[in-house]
Scaffold this motif. Structure first.
Motif, PDB file in Angstrom:
ATOM      1  N   PRO A  65      73.394  29.209  64.072  1.00  0.00           N
ATOM      2  CA  PRO A  65      73.489  29.721  65.441  1.00  0.00           C
ATOM      3  C   PRO A  65      73.860  31.199  65.482  1.00  0.00           C
ATOM      4  O   PRO A  65      74.471  31.735  64.553  1.00  0.00           O
ATOM      5  N   GLU A  66      73.482  31.853  66.570  1.00  0.00           N
ATOM      6  CA  GLU A  66      73.898  33.233  66.797  1.00  0.00           C
ATOM      7  C   GLU A  66      75.374  33.250  67.192  1.00  0.00           C
ATOM      8  O   GLU A  66      75.878  32.307  67.797  1.00  0.00           O
ATOM      9  N   ARG A  67      76.053  34.325  66.857  1.00  0.00           N
ATOM     10  CA  ARG A  67      77.456  34.465  67.193  1.00  0.00           C
ATOM     11  C   ARG A  67      77.707  35.828  67.828  1.00  0.00           C
ATOM     12  O   ARG A  67      77.022  36.814  67.496  1.00  0.00           O
ATOM     13  N   VAL A  68      78.680  35.887  68.728  1.00  0.00           N
ATOM     14  CA  VAL A  68      79.072  37.128  69.382  1.00  0.00           C
ATOM     15  C   VAL A  68      80.364  37.601  68.719  1.00  0.00           C
ATOM     16  O   VAL A  68      81.417  36.982  68.886  1.00  0.00           O
TER      17      VAL A  68
ATOM     18  N   VAL B  58      87.856  38.497  61.380  1.00  0.00           N
ATOM     19  CA  VAL B  58      87.304  37.309  62.030  1.00  0.00           C
ATOM     20  C   VAL B  58      87.101  36.197  61.014  1.00  0.00           C
ATOM     21  O   VAL B  58      87.036  36.426  59.803  1.00  0.00           O
ATOM     22  N   ALA B  59      87.015  34.983  61.512  1.00  0.00           N
ATOM     23  CA  ALA B  59      86.831  33.822  60.642  1.00  0.00           C
ATOM     24  C   ALA B  59      85.499  33.913  59.898  1.00  0.00           C
ATOM     25  O   ALA B  59      84.466  34.153  60.523  1.00  0.00           O
ATOM     26  N   PRO B  60      85.505  33.723  58.582  1.00  0.00           N
ATOM     27  CA  PRO B  60      84.258  33.745  57.821  1.00  0.00           C
ATOM     28  C   PRO B  60      83.526  32.407  57.817  1.00  0.00           C
ATOM     29  O   PRO B  60      82.413  32.316  57.310  1.00  0.00           O
ATOM     30  N   ALA B  61      84.166  31.366  58.367  1.00  0.00           N
ATOM     31  CA  ALA B  61      83.566  30.030  58.308  1.00  0.00           C
ATOM     32  C   ALA B  61      83.935  29.214  59.533  1.00  0.00           C
ATOM     33  O   ALA B  61      84.999  29.406  60.132  1.00  0.00           O
ATOM     34  N   ASP B  62      83.028  28.313  59.917  1.00  0.00           N
ATOM     35  CA  ASP B  62      83.359  27.293  60.898  1.00  0.00           C
ATOM     36  C   ASP B  62      84.266  26.262  60.225  1.00  0.00           C
ATOM     37  O   ASP B  62      84.218  26.091  59.000  1.00  0.00           O
TER      38      ASP B  62
ATOM     39  N   ARG C 188      80.293  34.150  56.967  1.00  0.00           N
ATOM     40  CA  ARG C 188      80.131  35.495  57.518  1.00  0.00           C
ATOM     41  C   ARG C 188      81.243  36.418  57.036  1.00  0.00           C
ATOM     42  O   ARG C 188      82.330  35.965  56.683  1.00  0.00           O
ATOM     43  N   ALA C 189      80.954  37.704  57.047  1.00  0.00           N
ATOM     44  CA  ALA C 189      81.934  38.701  56.596  1.00  0.00           C
ATOM     45  C   ALA C 189      83.097  38.759  57.573  1.00  0.00           C
ATOM     46  O   ALA C 189      82.892  38.898  58.777  1.00  0.00           O
TER      47      ALA C 189
ATOM     48  N   MET D 216      87.956  26.825  63.956  1.00  0.00           N
ATOM     49  CA  MET D 216      87.443  28.183  63.805  1.00  0.00           C
ATOM     50  C   MET D 216      85.946  28.230  64.117  1.00  0.00           C
ATOM     51  O   MET D 216      85.207  27.278  63.848  1.00  0.00           O
ATOM     52  N   ILE D 217      85.510  29.361  64.641  1.00  0.00           N
ATOM     53  CA  ILE D 217      84.088  29.634  64.823  1.00  0.00           C
ATOM     54  C   ILE D 217      83.776  30.896  64.024  1.00  0.00           C
ATOM     55  O   ILE D 217      84.321  31.975  64.312  1.00  0.00           O
ATOM     56  N   ALA D 218      82.947  30.770  63.009  1.00  0.00           N
ATOM     57  CA  ALA D 218      82.657  31.895  62.121  1.00  0.00           C
ATOM     58  C   ALA D 218      82.085  33.074  62.893  1.00  0.00           C
ATOM     59  O   ALA D 218      81.176  32.918  63.708  1.00  0.00           O
ATOM     60  N   GLY D 219      82.637  34.245  62.638  1.00  0.00           N
ATOM     61  CA  GLY D 219      82.150  35.457  63.269  1.00  0.00           C
ATOM     62  C   GLY D 219      82.680  35.682  64.667  1.00  0.00           C
ATOM     63  O   GLY D 219      82.422  36.742  65.253  1.00  0.00           O
ATOM     64  N   GLU D 220      83.442  34.720  65.213  1.00  0.00           N
ATOM     65  CA  GLU D 220      83.941  34.852  66.580  1.00  0.00           C
ATOM     66  C   GLU D 220      85.464  34.733  66.677  1.00  0.00           C
ATOM     67  O   GLU D 220      86.106  35.519  67.365  1.00  0.00           O
ATOM     68  N   THR D 221      86.044  33.733  66.014  1.00  0.00           N
ATOM     69  CA  THR D 221      87.488  33.543  66.096  1.00  0.00           C
ATOM     70  C   THR D 221      88.219  34.652  65.352  1.00  0.00           C
ATOM     71  O   THR D 221      87.904  34.943  64.194  1.00  0.00           O
ATOM     72  N   VAL D 222      89.186  35.276  65.993  1.00  0.00           N
ATOM     73  CA  VAL D 222      89.984  36.332  65.361  1.00  0.00           C
ATOM     74  C   VAL D 222      91.112  35.684  64.560  1.00  0.00           C
ATOM     75  O   VAL D 222      91.975  34.999  65.125  1.00  0.00           O
TER      76      VAL D 222
END
Length: 250
Positions: free
Chosen positions: A66-69, A78-82, A129-130, A229-235
């Motif tokens: 999925p796309e992430r904001v 940010v979280a690198p993984a769900d 994600r990074a 966690m949501i990868a790329g979104e959760t701080v």
């Protein structure tokens, strides 16, 4: 029109759609589909064919992408993984990430830092994600065992891959992809020297696993064990911010 809902790319009315399947997983899904169709229609074993067809859907879902904001901020990690935060503890960084590299660029050092462990079940998105933007300075693969990734000792004993990112200000941030009980391969999308943005896809781990993030010294987490966690979104944290939080049961 004022008040019109849009998706995260500004197109039309926001609505749900099944996320695309990452190319890395398409061949697994198509193989599972072919086997299911052969068993269902050629061998005529319906008792086995329908479960295999359901399994095919699970394979495609496992590799969904999925796309992430991504939140914007130079100091944000940010979280690198769900998945679920399974452990937050103070540990020394992995030896592979501690010292300077062959060009004298610093590693994470040997002083204990906060490690946030995110456990991914087979139902979570497995694209990693990074956690920060910067340059990939180090990728160290370590062969090992395939213990349950939810165990603390998986960080030292399981097959794993360490990645070190150097931010624009020179600060290093490290994280580790860890194979789990069912996972059997860590697939990288990047190599040393690549420049990545925070939240950019950097790899995946097949079929259940874990990712550890090592926060810089003087940085406290903004998440708690058990939190999703949501990868790329959760701080996960803000570099340099020391503000311990407490969970509130609701």
């Amino acid at each position: 029109m004022a008040g019109e809902l849009k998706d995260n790319r500004g197109r039309g009315i926001g609505e749900w759609s099944f996320p695309p399947v990452h190319p890395e997983g398409r061949r697994f899904g198509l193989l599972a589909l072919a086997i299911a169709l052969v068993v269902l229609f050629l061998v005529d074993w319906e008792f086995l064919g329908w479960p295999l067809l359901a399994l095919t859907g699970g394979v495609f879902a496992f590799f969904r992408d999925p796309e992430r904001v991504v939140p914007q901020g130079e100091r944000l990690i940010v979280a690198p993984a769900d998945g679920m935060v399974s452990l937050i503890t103070k540990v020394a960084p992995p030896p592979e990430l501690q010292g300077p590299d062959d060009q004298g660029r610093p590693g994470l050092g040997s002083e204990p830092v906060t490690r946030i462990s995110i456990f991914m079940s087979v139902f979570d998105v497995h694209i990693n994600r990074a956690p920060v933007g910067g340059t990939i300075r180090r990728i160290a693969y370590v062969p090992g065992r395939f213990l349950n990734a939810d165990l603390d000792k998986a960080s030292e004993e399981n097959e794993r891959q360490h990645i070190l990112i150097e931010k624009a200000d020179g600060a290093p941030v490290g994280f580790t992809q860890i194979a789990g009980l069912v996972a059997r391969r860590i697939v990288p999308f990047v190599k040393p020297g690549d420049i990545v943005a925070a939240g950019q896809r950097v790899g995946l781990i097949r079929f259940g696993s874990r990712v550890d993030v090592y926060l810089p010294i003087g940085t406290d987490p903004k998440v708690l064990p058990g939190q999703r966690m949501i990868a790329g979104e959760t701080v996960l944290a803000e570099i340099g911010a020391i503000a311990l939080i407490e969970g509130v049961a609701q």
